[in-house]
Design a protein around this motif. Structure first.
Motif, PDB file in Angstrom:
ATOM      1  N   LEU A 172       0.819  -1.162  -0.060  1.00 59.32           N
ATOM      2  CA  LEU A 172       0.012   0.166   0.002  1.00 59.32           C
ATOM      3  C   LEU A 172       0.799   1.263  -0.034  1.00 59.32           C
ATOM      4  CD1 LEU A 172      -2.877  -1.034   2.266  1.00 59.32           C
ATOM      5  CD2 LEU A 172      -3.053  -0.653  -0.029  1.00 59.32           C
ATOM      6  N   ALA A 173       1.857   1.191   0.880  1.00 60.47           N
ATOM      7  CA  ALA A 173       2.727   2.538   0.892  1.00 60.47           C
ATOM      8  C   ALA A 173       3.615   2.426  -0.444  1.00 60.47           C
ATOM      9  CB  ALA A 173       3.963   2.063   1.934  1.00 60.47           C
ATOM     10  N   TYR A 206       3.748   5.732  -5.744  1.00 58.03           N
ATOM     11  CA  TYR A 206       3.928   5.468  -7.175  1.00 58.03           C
ATOM     12  C   TYR A 206       2.744   6.553  -7.913  1.00 58.03           C
ATOM     13  CZ  TYR A 206       7.435   1.797  -7.263  1.00 58.03           C
ATOM     14  OH  TYR A 206       8.401   1.171  -7.088  1.00 58.03           O
ATOM     15  N   LEU A 207       1.684   6.521  -6.869  1.00 62.09           N
ATOM     16  CA  LEU A 207       0.502   7.443  -7.363  1.00 62.09           C
ATOM     17  C   LEU A 207       0.462   8.818  -6.961  1.00 62.09           C
ATOM     18  CD1 LEU A 207      -2.231   4.696  -6.989  1.00 62.09           C
ATOM     19  CD2 LEU A 207      -1.187   5.359  -9.083  1.00 62.09           C
ATOM     20  N   GLY A 208       1.833   9.362  -6.174  1.00 67.02           N
ATOM     21  CA  GLY A 208       1.854  10.681  -5.936  1.00 67.02           C
ATOM     22  C   GLY A 208       1.366  10.923  -4.526  1.00 67.02           C
ATOM     23  N   GLN A 209       0.976  10.087  -3.737  1.00 62.93           N
ATOM     24  CA  GLN A 209       0.417   9.869  -2.463  1.00 62.93           C
ATOM     25  C   GLN A 209       1.291   9.925  -1.328  1.00 62.93           C
ATOM     26  OE1 GLN A 209      -2.760  11.178  -2.199  1.00 62.93           O
ATOM     27  NE2 GLN A 209      -3.084  11.029  -4.496  1.00 62.93           N
ATOM     28  N   LEU A 210       2.211  11.016  -1.344  1.00 66.42           N
ATOM     29  CA  LEU A 210       3.391  10.546  -0.344  1.00 66.42           C
ATOM     30  C   LEU A 210       2.905  10.448   1.084  1.00 66.42           C
ATOM     31  CD1 LEU A 210       6.334  12.850  -2.272  1.00 66.42           C
ATOM     32  CD2 LEU A 210       5.724  10.159  -2.308  1.00 66.42           C
ATOM     33  N   ASP A 211       2.321  11.301   1.491  1.00 61.87           N
ATOM     34  CA  ASP A 211       1.681  11.292   2.898  1.00 61.87           C
ATOM     35  C   ASP A 211       1.057   9.749   3.349  1.00 61.87           C
ATOM     36  OD1 ASP A 211       2.477  13.780   3.281  1.00 61.87           O
ATOM     37  OD2 ASP A 211       0.675  14.883   3.084  1.00 61.87           O
ATOM     38  N   LEU A 212       0.175   9.251   2.325  1.00 57.67           N
ATOM     39  CA  LEU A 212      -0.412   8.224   2.627  1.00 57.67           C
ATOM     40  C   LEU A 212       0.775   7.077   2.671  1.00 57.67           C
ATOM     41  CD1 LEU A 212      -3.267   7.247   3.146  1.00 57.67           C
ATOM     42  CD2 LEU A 212      -3.722   6.888   0.690  1.00 57.67           C
ATOM     43  N   LYS A 245       2.379   6.901   5.813  1.00 56.37           N
ATOM     44  CA  LYS A 245       1.594   6.288   6.764  1.00 56.37           C
ATOM     45  C   LYS A 245       1.593   4.742   6.843  1.00 56.37           C
ATOM     46  CE  LYS A 245      -3.234   5.307   7.676  1.00 56.37           C
ATOM     47  NZ  LYS A 245      -4.999   5.719   7.467  1.00 56.37           N
ATOM     48  N   PHE A 246       1.750   4.177   5.673  1.00 61.31           N
ATOM     49  CA  PHE A 246       1.844   2.740   5.478  1.00 61.31           C
ATOM     50  C   PHE A 246       3.188   2.276   5.681  1.00 61.31           C
ATOM     51  CE2 PHE A 246      -2.281   3.276   3.134  1.00 61.31           C
ATOM     52  CZ  PHE A 246      -3.199   2.380   4.210  1.00 61.31           C
ATOM     53  N   TYR A 247       4.175   3.149   5.151  1.00 61.34           N
ATOM     54  CA  TYR A 247       5.589   2.686   5.492  1.00 61.34           C
ATOM     55  C   TYR A 247       5.866   2.477   6.991  1.00 61.34           C
ATOM     56  CZ  TYR A 247       7.512   2.564   0.726  1.00 61.34           C
ATOM     57  OH  TYR A 247       7.614   2.126  -0.576  1.00 61.34           O
ATOM     58  N   LYS A 248       5.424   3.484   7.957  1.00 62.55           N
ATOM     59  CA  LYS A 248       5.417   3.389   9.118  1.00 62.55           C
ATOM     60  C   LYS A 248       4.911   2.227   9.818  1.00 62.55           C
ATOM     61  CE  LYS A 248       5.464   8.726  10.036  1.00 62.55           C
ATOM     62  NZ  LYS A 248       4.638   9.609  10.709  1.00 62.55           N
ATOM     63  N   PHE A 301      13.273   9.976   5.329  1.00 60.62           N
ATOM     64  CA  PHE A 301      12.203   9.356   6.286  1.00 60.62           C
ATOM     65  C   PHE A 301      12.457   7.671   5.868  1.00 60.62           C
ATOM     66  CE2 PHE A 301       8.301   6.820   5.292  1.00 60.62           C
ATOM     67  CZ  PHE A 301       7.465   6.821   6.618  1.00 60.62           C
ATOM     68  N   LEU A 302      12.805   7.475   4.720  1.00 56.01           N
ATOM     69  CA  LEU A 302      12.810   5.905   4.256  1.00 56.01           C
ATOM     70  C   LEU A 302      14.154   5.310   5.231  1.00 56.01           C
ATOM     71  CD1 LEU A 302      12.247   5.858   0.495  1.00 56.01           C
ATOM     72  CD2 LEU A 302      10.679   5.023   2.489  1.00 56.01           C
ATOM     73  N   HIS A 303      15.244   6.162   5.112  1.00 51.08           N
ATOM     74  CA  HIS A 303      16.691   5.667   6.080  1.00 51.08           C
ATOM     75  C   HIS A 303      16.216   5.534   7.388  1.00 51.08           C
ATOM     76  CE1 HIS A 303      20.457   5.804   7.513  1.00 51.08           C
ATOM     77  NE2 HIS A 303      20.900   5.507   6.374  1.00 51.08           N
ATOM     78  N   GLU A 304      15.495   6.557   8.016  1.00 51.13           N
ATOM     79  CA  GLU A 304      15.163   6.428   9.374  1.00 51.13           C
ATOM     80  C   GLU A 304      14.323   5.435   9.901  1.00 51.13           C
ATOM     81  OE1 GLU A 304      12.863   9.100  12.476  1.00 51.13           O
ATOM     82  OE2 GLU A 304      13.479   9.791  10.591  1.00 51.13           O
TER      83      GLU A 304
END
Length: 754
Positions: A691-692, A697-703, A706-709, A747-750
């Motif tokens: 989902l993240a 890829y669809l440009g919804q970075l905030d969403l 959320k799912f990466y967290k 964010f990804l690295h952290e």
């Protein structure tokens, strides 16, 4: 005669229903210890447990009494004569009151486990402790012939004979009570041997000769009026095997039995056990000195018995020294440097060999007698089986003749223990021995046992070549010092292929004493142990090392069974091989295994192998191969309406569309397929990651964040690295930036690499 005021003893003898009665052994030891003309232990310092007093409570309470009476200046003599057992992998002593027919609950309520004894020993302040362990009794040599009581070392619970092994492992029990803090342990025999009693003797052979040593009858020359640990241990090591050999040879027909005491060679205080008897002392004109005076005059710097130990580590690094010292000194600052290196988090580190008090057969010299090599190799085998059983991976760094010890032990390991060895680093080891010409010219034949043409070296090399056939189940480094004055490169390198050879600066001794982290010797060891891509990708080294230990264990278990594995087992094997950087093997198995051609999950794994190969070195063929496997897997999983598989393959196709083909339209197409499939599946790690990535890829970075967290909160190290690989490569390809200042990259690295 002065008493040994700070000397204490706990003596345990037990009478069993099976006929074994060791009460006399314990009583005789007590008599000689408390005799003022012989040993001089104060009567009140000797705790004698026999009969009903030697039950579980009596033994554990006696240790509590020792805790109250002793301090750091005390010496403690412990003697246990009786049965030992192993039930459901728990080593234990068999005190008074244990008997056949007990329920499991009654049995466990009556025993005293090795762990309980170890805890009791740890609670004592003193490090001057020797434990004499006389187990595995068999009687009847000589006058009455052989009638070995093979059940004497075992106990069982009702009908549980299958799970209660026949216990003939005094050596194993000794290892289990060893707290690795320098206590001294002497057991009556080695693993799978019996502890014998001769004819009409009152005592077992072990106790008989122990009494002789305490009584000063073990030698004719004394330099001081005291008897110390090592001379007693050395006497038992010599006299018992020879006696058994002589008596067995006199039988008709001759017997081939052995009894060889086990001695923990890592004795770090050669303290006084008894005083030379008064009559003998006067005859030899020995001056009577206070024990404290003798102890102070014999003092030596305390050596380390453990460099680092932690409860969660499943990796062990063993340092095996040569014959000129002991491990805590031989390797200089290397252990401390490694401890301070974050990449080594997750590794326990320990020295192995013998203490400064143990004198090898040929003294503290560069070379040694083969008997010394065999003795320590045997000790290493037993230690890996019993003392180091919690570790999944064991790496060995061995210097000089320590390398011969390591090689001999690895050959002697049973397969299940040999597979634990992950790394072997041989530093300045004369693996091909010393040439006869050099022995004659330089050493005047003194060290003929080390000859390249001698039995030991020839047998070692023959066994090594037959077992490994140039393919090793561990990482092997064979290291020569450029200016080694003792071991030439032919002997060091000769038995091994050139791919394992490394030359470093220094001589035979300086090669293991680097001054800084930039020296060759240190860099070699550190890089060999941490040479994995995990170290370049993930910053929690302790978690990395623990994971690698698990992967190593999985691969060594499953690889021999690869053709019979189910899908789950095959995936575990592939992930393990990849974690250990053995990707070529993983590729080959997947491409040849029949299950991988029909199982969509395994097809995806093959696609992933090609995808990672492309990211490492962009190749059109690898990129196209990854597309083929993922597309085929998506087609089959869609036909079967397997939505978990659908989103997995679709999101990887979205990734490949942007990273390999730079096709954003195709990327969004597959991202939407992945989102639709996720709606029909329950929540789990890979759904959150999908989902993240799809929203990214669809440009919804905030969403996407959320799912990466959510994914990061439940992912393990392997999953985090995999998720970051896709996310980072996909994002940088999509946004055409790899700036470390980019918010999303940070964010990804952290979340996944910290």
């Amino acid at each position: 005669m002065s008493k040994l005021e700070k000397a204490y003893a706990l003596l345990i003898g037990i009478a069993y229903e099976d006929g074994l009665n060791t009460i006399g052994d314990a009583e005789d030891i007590a008599t000689i210890l408390t005799d003022e003309t012989i040993c001089g232990y104060p009567f009140e310092n000797v705790l004698l447990l026999t009969g009903k007093k030697a039950d579980r409570n009596g033994i554990l309470n006696a240790f509590k009494t020792l805790q109250e009476k002793t301090d750091e200046h005390s010496s403690v003599f412990i003697f246990y004569s009786g049965h030992g057992g192993v039930f459901e992998e728990t080593f234990h002593f068999v005190p008074h009151g244990m008997k056949d027919g007990m329920t499991e609950e009654e049995y466990k309520a009556a025993w005293v486990t090795a762990d309980e004894i170890k805890e009791s020993i740890n609670a004592l302040q003193t490090k001057r402790l020797i434990f004499f362990l006389d187990c595995c009794h068999a009687t009847g040599i000589a006058k009455s012939g052989i009638s070995a009581n093979r059940n004497a070392g075992a106990t069982s619970v009702e009908e549980k004979q299958d799970t209660s092994q026949k216990f003939t492992k005094a050596e194993g029990l000794a290892q289990k009570i060893d707290n690795e803090r320098g206590i001294s342990i002497v057991a009556s025999c080695k693993e799978d041997q019996e502890s014998y009693q001769l004819g009409d003797d009152r005592n077992s052979l072990f106790t008989k000769y122990l009494l002789q040593a305490l009584n000063g009858h073990h030698q004719t020359h004394f330099e001081e009026p005291y008897v110390r640990i090592l001379e007693v241990a050395g006497y038992l090591l010599r006299i018992i095997p020879q006696t058994i050999k002589d008596v067995a040879a006199q039988q008709d027909p001759p017997l081939t039995i052995k009894q060889e005491p086990y001695v923990n060679l890592e004795m770090y205080d050669n303290f006084i056990l008894s005083q030379v008897p008064e009559k003998l002392r006067k005859r030899l004109e020995l001056d009577e000195l206070q024990a404290s005076q003798i102890e102070n005059s014999k003092g030596a710097p305390e050596a380390k018995t453990i460099f680092r130990e932690s409860p969660d580590a499943n990796n062990l690094l063993l340092f095996i020294h040569g014959f000129t010292g002991e491990a805590s000194a031989t390797f200089g600052d290397i252990p401390e440097m490694l401890i301070n290196d974050p990449k080594m988090n997750g590794w326990d580190m320990k020295p192995f060999g013998y203490s400064q008090y143990v004198t090898p057969e040929m003294g503290k010299d560069v070379w040694a007698g083969i008997e010394d090599v065999d003795r320590i190799a045997n000790n290493l085998c037993t230690s890996v089986k019993y003392k180091y059983d919690k570790y999944d991976r064991i790496a060995i760094v061995a210097h000089s003749l320590g390398g011969l010890i390591a090689q001999r032990a690895i050959l002697d390991f049973k397969k299940e223990y040999r597979t634990k060895i992950s790394h072997l680093i041989l530093l300045g080891t004369p693996s091909a021995g010393i040439s006869p010409l050099k022995l004659k010219k330089i050493w005047n034949g003194k060290y003929n046992e080390m000859s390249s043409e001698g039995h030991f070296i020839r047998t070692l090399r023959k066994d090594w070549n037959e077992l490994f056939q140039k393919e090793y189940p561990f990482t092997l480094k064979v290291v020569a010092a450029i200016d080694d004055e003792f071991v030439d490169m032919d002997s060091c390198y000769g038995p091994f292929e050139s791919e394992h050879h490394i030359a470093i600066e220094g001589n035979h001794f300086s090669m293991v004493k680097p001054k800084t982290e930039n020296d060759d010797g240190y860099i070699l060891i550190q890089s060999t142990l941490t040479n994995s891509e995990f170290y370049q990708q993930y910053t929690n080294s302790e978690e990395v090392n623990i994971a690698l230990g698990k992967y190593d264990k999985v691969v060594k278990k499953l690889l021999p069974e690869k053709d019979r594995l189910d899908q789950k087992g095959l995936k575990q094997l592939i992930f393990g091989l990849e974690g250990l950087d053995r990707r070529d093997e993983a590729f080959q198995i997947l491409n040849e295994h029949p299950k991988a051609q029909v199982d969509t999950d395994l097809m995806g794994i093959i696609g992933g192998r090609y995808k990672r190969a492309y990211l490492k070195f962009p190749s059109k063929n690898d990129g196209e191969a990854a597309f083929v496997y993922y597309e085929l897997a998506l087609e089959q999983s869609t036909a079967k309406e397997n939505y978990d598989q659908m989103y997995y393959h679709a999101i990887n196709l979205a990734f490949l569309s942007i990273v390999v083909e730079n096709d954003k339209e195709k990327m969004r197409h597959y991202a939407n397929i992945a989102l639709d499939a996720c709606e029909k599946c329950g929540d789990n790690l890979w759904k959150f990651a999908t989902l993240a990535e799809a929203n990214m890829y669809l440009g919804q970075l905030d969403l996407a964040k959320k799912f990466y967290k959510k994914a990061a909160d439940i992912a393990g190290i392997r999953e985090k690295i995999s998720i970051h690989l896709n996310a980072y490569a996909g994002y940088t390809s999509l946004m055409q930036t790899n700036s470390l200042k980019d918010d999303f990259i940070q964010f990804l690295h952290e979340k996944f690499l910290s």
